[in-house]
Design an enzyme around this catalytic site. Structure first.
Site, PDB file in Angstrom:
ATOM      1  N   GLU A 189      40.977  52.402  66.208  1.00 33.52           N
ATOM      2  CA  GLU A 189      40.411  53.623  65.716  1.00 33.52           C
ATOM      3  C   GLU A 189      40.469  53.934  64.057  1.00 33.52           C
ATOM      4  OE1 GLU A 189      41.211  58.636  66.558  1.00 33.52           O
ATOM      5  OE2 GLU A 189      42.966  57.088  66.896  1.00 33.52           O
ATOM      6  N   GLU A 201      41.399  65.495  71.798  1.00 39.74           N
ATOM      7  CA  GLU A 201      42.211  65.339  70.904  1.00 39.74           C
ATOM      8  C   GLU A 201      42.355  66.478  69.678  1.00 39.74           C
ATOM      9  OE1 GLU A 201      45.232  61.919  69.228  1.00 39.74           O
ATOM     10  OE2 GLU A 201      43.342  61.993  68.084  1.00 39.74           O
TER      11      GLU A 201
END
Length: 274
Positions: free
Chosen positions: A151, A245
């Site tokens: 990520e 998230e």
């Protein structure tokens, strides 16, 4: 595309993990709202009963999309590129535990914060270390049917692999089919000059996707252009999860999860209808 919600063990150190606490309660909440899956953020998998989670997910009829690892960096400073070789070895062992946990669900393991910081070293030096570590972990994960996703994080949180392009180049160097990219709207909003073009440029390696609004609140509460982003995902035929998230804002954990779900669902339905 299916929708997932990040939930976390109660010892989470990362503020944007909005849904902290009892994993079973988190699973039940996600299912009640309508989520297809959860993403579980775990600092130490040995402290979580994987068999219990398997049992509960089967009972509820909800999937596990991915396992987050960032808490091990934030709470214990474990990372893959640290100058200390022993710390790197300990990090690999911890990530092997994460992979073992993920193997119960054949889901992804996220390599975000846990990759570490350069600490005044050159990009070339830390990239060499990182690629070697990732190849080892990918080969460990492959027979367990686990995929690793790297990520990109924004420059204010980490100093190594901030953009999709940088990450794509490293993924190509790693050269493993079970290593791909996790793109996150919050970080892209800071780092990517042209988000939709960046998504198209990494299409073959985009394996997972995080959403939060421009303020890191629930999608739908800020000014991020989700419509154009979801259009780009549709254009590249992305079939993975859209995983929420975000911070527990504006009105607490469950309300944020509901707002996020409604927002993402609306855009996905608009794409299907169009």
């Amino acid at each position: 595309m299916k929708i997932a919600l990040v939930i976390s063990t109660s010892d989470a150190a990362f503020n944007s993990l909005a849904f902290k606490g009892d994993l079973v309660k988190g699973l039940e909440m996600a299912k009640k709202i309508g989520y297809d899956a959860v993403e579980i953020a775990i600092r130490d998998p040995k402290k979580v009963d994987a068999n219990e989670i398997v049992k509960v997910t089967k009972k509820l009829g909800i999937d596990v999309a991915a396992v987050g690892t960032g808490q091990a960096f934030l709470a214990e400073a474990l990372n893959l590129i640290d100058p200390d070789e022993n710390l790197r070895k300990n990090t690999v062992e911890r990530l092997k535990n994460h992979i073992d946990f993920a193997s119960h669900f054949s889901c992804k393991v996220i390599i975000g914060f846990i990759r570490g910081n350069k600490k005044q070293r050159s990009v070339q030096e830390v990239t060499k270390i990182f690629v070697e570590q990732m190849r080892f972990l990918a080969d460990y994960a492959f027979p367990k049917k686990v995929v690793l996703v790297i990520e990109p994080l924004n420059r204010y949180e980490i100093d190594f692999l901030n953009t999709l392009h940088e990450t794509y180049e490293v993924v190509q160097m790693i050269g493993r089919t079970n290593v791909g990219i996790l793109a996150d709207t919050f970080h892209m909003n800071i780092e990517e000059a042209k988000i939709e073009e960046s998504i198209h440029s990494i299409a073959d390696k985009l394996y997972h996707f995080h959403v939060a609004d421009s303020n890191r609140w629930a999608p739908g509460t800020g000014h991020y252009d989700f419509e154009s982003t979801f259009k780009a995902l549709h254009e590249i035929n992305y079939k993975g999860y859209i995983s929420v998230e975000c911070l527990p804002l504006p009105n607490g954990t469950e309300e944020a999860a509901k707002i996020a779900y409604r927002t993402v669902k609306k855009y996905l339905e608009n794409l299907e209808g169009g």
